[in-house]
Enzyme design. Structure first.
Site, PDB file in Angstrom:
ATOM      1  N   LYS A 111      78.791  89.995  43.407  1.00  0.00           N
ATOM      2  CA  LYS A 111      78.555  89.768  44.842  1.00  0.00           C
ATOM      3  C   LYS A 111      77.177  89.142  45.058  1.00  0.00           C
ATOM      4  O   LYS A 111      77.017  88.224  45.871  1.00  0.00           O
ATOM      5  CB  LYS A 111      78.650  91.088  45.614  1.00  0.00           C
ATOM      6  CG  LYS A 111      80.074  91.431  46.057  1.00  0.00           C
ATOM      7  CD  LYS A 111      80.375  90.807  47.397  1.00  0.00           C
ATOM      8  CE  LYS A 111      81.857  90.694  47.702  1.00  0.00           C
ATOM      9  NZ  LYS A 111      82.560  91.896  47.954  1.00  0.00           N
ATOM     10  N   LYS A 194      99.518  85.773  38.505  1.00  0.00           N
ATOM     11  CA  LYS A 194      99.248  86.823  39.476  1.00  0.00           C
ATOM     12  C   LYS A 194      99.252  86.295  40.904  1.00  0.00           C
ATOM     13  O   LYS A 194      98.653  85.255  41.183  1.00  0.00           O
ATOM     14  CB  LYS A 194      97.879  87.436  39.157  1.00  0.00           C
ATOM     15  CG  LYS A 194      97.530  88.592  40.059  1.00  0.00           C
ATOM     16  CD  LYS A 194      96.139  89.121  39.780  1.00  0.00           C
ATOM     17  CE  LYS A 194      95.728  90.074  40.888  1.00  0.00           C
ATOM     18  NZ  LYS A 194      94.363  89.872  41.357  1.00  0.00           N
ATOM     19  N   LYS A 197      95.233  87.117  46.902  1.00  0.00           N
ATOM     20  CA  LYS A 197      94.640  86.456  48.064  1.00  0.00           C
ATOM     21  C   LYS A 197      93.728  85.315  47.634  1.00  0.00           C
ATOM     22  O   LYS A 197      93.816  84.213  48.155  1.00  0.00           O
ATOM     23  CB  LYS A 197      93.824  87.477  48.866  1.00  0.00           C
ATOM     24  CG  LYS A 197      94.486  87.860  50.172  1.00  0.00           C
ATOM     25  CD  LYS A 197      93.718  88.973  50.849  1.00  0.00           C
ATOM     26  CE  LYS A 197      94.108  90.311  50.247  1.00  0.00           C
ATOM     27  NZ  LYS A 197      93.385  91.457  50.790  1.00  0.00           N
TER      28      LYS A 197
END
Ligand code: TRP
Length: 328
Positions: A111, A194, A197
């Protein structure tokens, strides 16, 4: 009954991958465990959502969960920000966590790399908040994906350290838990392994029939089988996975034979897949719409969920304050 807790961040609508993965196992779990599922709206603040998105997305996810079969008579669904006790425990636990170990968490490092202008303290202490979510219920089992392993390790560390510092056996060490080994990994329609999103290859539970058909008809294929009984390449195996999860065994066998004797027509295969996915998704979509237009019911579910969660957390916090040395 044993207590199970799990949370998800409200960052978008549920897709088929969520449904056949985590959500279906939540639905099964609710019969066998004292289950608490919550919507981690505080956690979503680490990426600065807009005020209007916060309320809406929590509601939306709630409606989607209910539509998938989570039954508030059995499992409780609550919104994280409705249970303020979590914050008190978060504060206590943070006093025992070290900068160095928080900085070493991979999700933090990732992040921090992705949003270098906003490496906030909330991001750093994300694992502590997650630990508070779990430990406030003294839950022993937490159904989470593989990507949460390190956060779970931190939650166990929080529990252990608290116990050690105060010389108590108060918090159990929560374990990662996979309800059914058969939980399917739903592939993408773009040939990737897979549905996700961030991969941008999802069929959402809210998708209209036409949208689903379009997405399926665009699925990646190959030149077709070159000789009888040849193994299927990954892109084709992926399509057969959809048959496996959404169609009848007869349908699967029918196309499998066609593959084996080289008479398969991908157009027919896709049409069948689209039709069967629609059969799975359409009733869920309709229920989502029903729940979404029933704000009163959603509020009631959230309120009742919060009540149970608050009670469970309050009981823990009373003990925790005593252990630390505060008066209740
Ligand atoms: N970190 C989890 C995720 O990103 C969400 C989460 C927050 C969670 N608190 C939790 C999961 C407590 C399980 C238990 O998916």
């Amino acid at each position: 009954m044993e207590k199970v807790v799990s949370g998800i961040r409200p960052t978008g609508n549920l897709h088929l991958g969520n449904y056949f993965g985590a959500v279906k196992s939540f639905v099964k779990m609710q019969d066998d465990y004292d289950s608490l599922f919550f919507i981690a709206d505080w956690h979503s603040l680490t990426t600065s959502p807009k005020p209007e998105d916060i309320q809406n997305s929590a509601r939306t996810i709630m409606a989607e969960y209910l539509a998938c079969g989570i039954d508030p008579e059995k499992a409780k669904i609550y919104i994280q920000s409705d249970v303020k006790e979590t914050l008190e425990l978060y504060l206590f636990l943070n006093m025992n966590m070290y900068l160095g170990e928080l900085e070493r968490v991979t999700t933090f490092k990732e992040k921090a790399r992705k949003q270098p202008d906003n490496v906030n303290a909330g991001l750093l202490t994300y694992p502590t908040l997650m630990a508070a979510d779990i430990l406030q219920h003294r839950a022993k089992k937490v159904p989470v994906g593989k990507d949460q392993e390190q956060n779970m390790e931190m939650a166990r560390k929080c529990a252990r350290r608290f116990n050690n510092i105060y010389g108590v056996e108060f918090f159990p060490e929560p374990q990662n838990f996979y309800f059914n080994a058969e939980a399917v990994k739903v592939p993408g329609l773009d040939g990737s392994g897979k549905m996700g999103k961030s991969e941008g290859n999802c069929i959402y539970l809210r998708d209209e029939d036409k949208v689903i058909s379009k997405k399926v008809m665009k699925a990646v294929t190959d030149m077709g089988p070159q000789e009888p009984n040849s193994p299927k390449p990954e892109v084709i195996e992926n399509l057969f996975t959809f048959l496996k999860i959404c169609s009848t065994p007869d349908t699967y066998d029918y196309f499998n034979e066609k593959w084996n004797d080289c008479t398969i027509r991908y157009g027919d295969l896709k049409k069948q897949i689209a039709e069967d996915i629609i059969k799975t998704v359409a009733p869920i979509r309709e229920r989502i719409q029903d729940y979404c237009s029933n704000a009163e019911y959603l509020d009631k579910v959230a309120r009742e969920g919060a009540e149970v969660a608050r009670e469970s957390a309050a009981a823990t916090l009373r003990e925790v304050r005593k252990i630390i040395g505060f008066r209740n």
